[in-house]
Design a protein around this motif. Sequence first.
Motif, PDB file in Angstrom:
ATOM      1  N   ASP A   1      -0.908   2.333  -2.653  1.00 24.09           N
ATOM      2  CA  ASP A   1      -1.217   1.076  -1.965  1.00 24.09           C
ATOM      3  C   ASP A   1      -0.382  -0.062  -2.543  1.00 24.09           C
ATOM      4  OD1 ASP A   1      -3.424  -0.401  -0.191  1.00 24.09           O
ATOM      5  OD2 ASP A   1      -3.077  -1.581  -1.993  1.00 24.09           O
TER       6      ASP A   1
ATOM      7  N   GLU B   1     -11.446  -3.901   4.954  1.00 20.38           N
ATOM      8  CA  GLU B   1     -10.132  -3.257   5.048  1.00 20.38           C
ATOM      9  C   GLU B   1      -9.571  -3.214   6.458  1.00 20.38           C
ATOM     10  OE1 GLU B   1     -11.227   0.411   3.247  1.00 20.38           O
ATOM     11  OE2 GLU B   1     -11.473   1.413   5.177  1.00 20.38           O
TER      12      GLU B   1
ATOM     13  N   THR C   1      -4.970  -6.164  14.985  1.00 25.52           N
ATOM     14  CA  THR C   1      -4.148  -7.023  14.130  1.00 25.52           C
ATOM     15  C   THR C   1      -4.920  -8.290  13.768  1.00 25.52           C
ATOM     16  OG1 THR C   1      -3.207  -8.257  15.980  1.00 25.52           O
ATOM     17  CG2 THR C   1      -2.064  -6.236  15.319  1.00 25.52           C
TER      18      THR C   1
ATOM     19  N   ASP D   1      -5.010 -11.014   7.019  1.00 30.56           N
ATOM     20  CA  ASP D   1      -3.628 -10.537   7.099  1.00 30.56           C
ATOM     21  C   ASP D   1      -3.271 -10.345   8.579  1.00 30.56           C
ATOM     22  OD1 ASP D   1      -1.162  -9.433   6.347  1.00 30.56           O
ATOM     23  OD2 ASP D   1      -1.970  -7.411   6.183  1.00 30.56           O
TER      24      ASP D   1
ATOM     25  N   ASP E   1      -7.871  -7.453   4.883  1.00 27.73           N
ATOM     26  CA  ASP E   1      -6.520  -6.929   4.647  1.00 27.73           C
ATOM     27  C   ASP E   1      -6.640  -5.427   4.439  1.00 27.73           C
ATOM     28  OD1 ASP E   1      -3.909  -6.293   3.484  1.00 27.73           O
ATOM     29  OD2 ASP E   1      -3.691  -8.446   3.145  1.00 27.73           O
ATOM     30  N   ASP E   2      -5.753  -4.662   5.027  1.00 30.64           N
ATOM     31  CA  ASP E   2      -5.839  -3.209   4.868  1.00 30.64           C
ATOM     32  C   ASP E   2      -5.325  -2.734   3.515  1.00 30.64           C
ATOM     33  OD1 ASP E   2      -3.311  -4.025   5.781  1.00 30.64           O
ATOM     34  OD2 ASP E   2      -2.824  -2.018   6.468  1.00 30.64           O
ATOM     35  N   SER E   3      -4.760  -3.622   2.739  1.00 30.37           N
ATOM     36  CA  SER E   3      -4.281  -3.258   1.410  1.00 30.37           C
ATOM     37  C   SER E   3      -5.272  -3.697   0.342  1.00 30.37           C
ATOM     38  CB  SER E   3      -2.920  -3.912   1.143  1.00 30.37           C
ATOM     39  OG  SER E   3      -2.620  -3.857  -0.234  1.00 30.37           O
ATOM     40  N   ALA E   4      -5.735  -2.730  -0.462  1.00 30.33           N
ATOM     41  CA  ALA E   4      -6.638  -3.068  -1.569  1.00 30.33           C
ATOM     42  C   ALA E   4      -5.923  -3.951  -2.588  1.00 30.33           C
ATOM     43  CB  ALA E   4      -7.131  -1.787  -2.241  1.00 30.33           C
TER      44      ALA E   4
ATOM     45  N   SER F   1       2.906 -11.435   5.063  1.00 31.82           N
ATOM     46  CA  SER F   1       4.351 -11.431   4.800  1.00 31.82           C
ATOM     47  C   SER F   1       5.116 -11.659   6.103  1.00 31.82           C
ATOM     48  CB  SER F   1       4.771 -10.109   4.173  1.00 31.82           C
ATOM     49  OG  SER F   1       4.554  -9.051   5.080  1.00 31.82           O
ATOM     50  N   ALA F   2       4.476 -11.357   7.227  1.00 31.52           N
ATOM     51  CA  ALA F   2       5.165 -11.392   8.519  1.00 31.52           C
ATOM     52  C   ALA F   2       5.035 -12.749   9.196  1.00 31.52           C
ATOM     53  CB  ALA F   2       4.625 -10.292   9.423  1.00 31.52           C
TER      54      ALA F   2
ATOM     55  N   LEU G   1       6.703  -6.224  12.224  1.00 28.81           N
ATOM     56  CA  LEU G   1       6.746  -5.173  11.210  1.00 28.81           C
ATOM     57  C   LEU G   1       5.699  -4.125  11.555  1.00 28.81           C
ATOM     58  CD1 LEU G   1       6.651  -7.330   7.915  1.00 28.81           C
ATOM     59  CD2 LEU G   1       8.644  -6.753   9.289  1.00 28.81           C
TER      60      LEU G   1
ATOM     61  N   GLU H   1       1.372   5.964  11.325  1.00 31.16           N
ATOM     62  CA  GLU H   1       0.654   4.810  11.829  1.00 31.16           C
ATOM     63  C   GLU H   1       1.276   4.328  13.120  1.00 31.16           C
ATOM     64  OE1 GLU H   1      -1.890   3.190  11.590  1.00 31.16           O
ATOM     65  OE2 GLU H   1      -2.761   3.930   9.741  1.00 31.16           O
TER      66      GLU H   1
ATOM     67  N   VAL I   1      -0.577  -7.885   9.815  1.00 33.62           N
ATOM     68  CA  VAL I   1      -0.164  -6.519  10.158  1.00 33.62           C
ATOM     69  C   VAL I   1      -1.205  -5.527   9.649  1.00 33.62           C
ATOM     70  CG1 VAL I   1       1.657  -4.794   9.945  1.00 33.62           C
ATOM     71  CG2 VAL I   1       2.244  -7.217  10.019  1.00 33.62           C
ATOM     72  N   MET I   2      -2.059  -5.094  10.557  1.00 32.31           N
ATOM     73  CA  MET I   2      -3.096  -4.119  10.212  1.00 32.31           C
ATOM     74  C   MET I   2      -3.237  -3.124  11.357  1.00 32.31           C
ATOM     75  SD  MET I   2      -6.151  -6.355   8.455  1.00 32.31           S
ATOM     76  CE  MET I   2      -6.196  -7.656   9.689  1.00 32.31           C
ATOM     77  N   PRO I   3      -3.589  -1.880  11.005  1.00 34.96           N
ATOM     78  CA  PRO I   3      -3.794  -0.877  12.050  1.00 34.96           C
ATOM     79  C   PRO I   3      -5.028  -1.191  12.900  1.00 34.96           C
ATOM     80  CG  PRO I   3      -3.595   0.135   9.874  1.00 34.96           C
ATOM     81  CD  PRO I   3      -3.760  -1.329   9.671  1.00 34.96           C
ATOM     82  N   LYS I   4      -5.086  -0.623  14.053  1.00 33.35           N
ATOM     83  CA  LYS I   4      -6.223  -0.681  14.983  1.00 33.35           C
ATOM     84  C   LYS I   4      -6.403  -2.058  15.620  1.00 33.35           C
ATOM     85  CE  LYS I   4      -8.850   3.074  12.887  1.00 33.35           C
ATOM     86  NZ  LYS I   4      -8.208   3.330  11.608  1.00 33.35           N
TER      87      LYS I   4
ATOM     88  N   GLY J   1       8.775  -8.400   4.788  1.00 34.31           N
ATOM     89  CA  GLY J   1       8.437  -9.669   5.439  1.00 34.31           C
ATOM     90  C   GLY J   1       9.292 -10.814   4.924  1.00 34.31           C
TER      91      GLY J   1
ATOM     92  N   ARG K   1      -4.034   8.313  14.993  1.00 39.82           N
ATOM     93  CA  ARG K   1      -4.401   7.241  14.084  1.00 39.82           C
ATOM     94  C   ARG K   1      -4.818   7.813  12.735  1.00 39.82           C
ATOM     95  NH1 ARG K   1      -4.751   2.403  16.429  1.00 39.82           N
ATOM     96  NH2 ARG K   1      -4.900   2.312  18.691  1.00 39.82           N
TER      97      ARG K   1
ATOM     98  N   GLU L   1       2.192  -2.209  -0.372  1.00 38.16           N
ATOM     99  CA  GLU L   1       2.068  -3.660  -0.239  1.00 38.16           C
ATOM    100  C   GLU L   1       3.333  -4.364  -0.730  1.00 38.16           C
ATOM    101  OE1 GLU L   1       0.042  -5.331   1.380  1.00 38.16           O
ATOM    102  OE2 GLU L   1       0.324  -7.376   0.668  1.00 38.16           O
TER     103      GLU L   1
ATOM    104  N   ALA M   1      -3.597  -6.176  -1.930  1.00 31.84           N
ATOM    105  CA  ALA M   1      -3.544  -7.531  -1.385  1.00 31.84           C
ATOM    106  C   ALA M   1      -4.908  -8.220  -1.471  1.00 31.84           C
ATOM    107  CB  ALA M   1      -3.057  -7.490   0.059  1.00 31.84           C
TER     108      ALA M   1
ATOM    109  N   LEU N   1       8.622 -12.133  14.251  1.00 29.92           N
ATOM    110  CA  LEU N   1       8.682 -11.083  13.240  1.00 29.92           C
ATOM    111  C   LEU N   1       7.782  -9.937  13.683  1.00 29.92           C
ATOM    112  CD1 LEU N   1       8.453 -12.994   9.819  1.00 29.92           C
ATOM    113  CD2 LEU N   1      10.427 -12.591  11.276  1.00 29.92           C
TER     114      LEU N   1
ATOM    115  N   ARG O   1      -3.434   3.851   3.980  1.00 28.49           N
ATOM    116  CA  ARG O   1      -3.845   3.371   2.655  1.00 28.49           C
ATOM    117  C   ARG O   1      -4.667   4.429   1.941  1.00 28.49           C
ATOM    118  NH1 ARG O   1      -0.583  -1.056   1.913  1.00 28.49           N
ATOM    119  NH2 ARG O   1      -0.836  -2.503   3.618  1.00 28.49           N
TER     120      ARG O   1
ATOM    121  N   HIS P   1       2.188  -2.004  14.900  1.00 26.39           N
ATOM    122  CA  HIS P   1       1.431  -3.184  15.299  1.00 26.39           C
ATOM    123  C   HIS P   1       2.288  -4.407  15.064  1.00 26.39           C
ATOM    124  CE1 HIS P   1      -2.626  -1.548  15.972  1.00 26.39           C
ATOM    125  NE2 HIS P   1      -2.185  -0.588  15.194  1.00 26.39           N
TER     126      HIS P   1
END
Lengths: 123, 166
Positions: B79, A35, A62, A55, A8-11, A84-85, B104, B162, A57-60, B90, B148, B83, A13, B102, B152, B165
């Motif tokens: 962060d 991450e 998914t 997760d 997950d890209d969120s620490a 969440s998505a 986002l 960003e 939704v993550m950059p680079k 979501g 890019r 989140e 989360a 969905l 976070r 995605h």
Amino acid sequence: MNKVLIVDDSATARLFTRRCLTVAGLDDVEFVELESAVLAEPRLLDPEVSLMIVDLVMPKMTGRELLERHRKVGAKFPVIVVSSAVNHAEEVELLAAGARAVVKKPLNPATAAAALELVRGRP
Amino acid sequence: MNPEILSRSVVEVGEEMLFQELVAAGEGAPAEDVLWAEIEVRSPFRGHLCVALERTAVETLAEVLFGGEVEPEPTTRLDLVAELTNTIAGTFARHVSDVAPLALCPPRSAVGAAPPGLSWLRFRSAEAELFVGSRPHEPGADRPEPERASFRDTPSGGVSTEEPHF
């Protein structure tokens, strides 16, 4: 179980997920927090990994793309999607794509325990 | 955006993620100096959601969530807000449609004045106050293709970009 990947890209989360899994009874494993899905990809064939929480939704890359790689390389460990998505339609798709369980954020110990039961019940 | 569904989503996330009994307190914009995160929703509707909290409120929530396990660095606080925004967006999107895809985008977050042009709702608990802003998508106002960057890790005060995605 040996290593459990939390991707997950969120620490925030990742911490939340680790705590919920621990409270749900997963206390005899090594949690590996990553991450990004890019960092997780090289570990798909790691024989010490027994479960991956990812997760979407993550950059680079998914979580969905990571799930596709997991299937493509023939990784053996199960995957739980925590995002969440997700709604019912997304859940059906993700299960068809190889996820063993799909859990909506915010995760809580009860839903974490239910997902773990699902994983353990379908080896 | 339906304010009733949005309020229900905020209250739900407040209870499940923050362990706070949030109560809708009408309309109201945040102060100029807040921690905020904004997320673009592309499906099942098109629009932007923003969550803003004052520093003291974030400190309180960080203590509840991290309980001293994580040193509350500025990036950690941002962060947390990002989140929280992601989870509210979501949940809201899911309540809007259970059958549509969905989509986002990752949130962007910063410290300072929240983005302009938002309609704000205010929520209160015994320990914190939270502001949720929304605005519909403006045709032709898509984010440009960004370089890019890891939002976070955005240092306090910076605004990251960003790539969307799905």
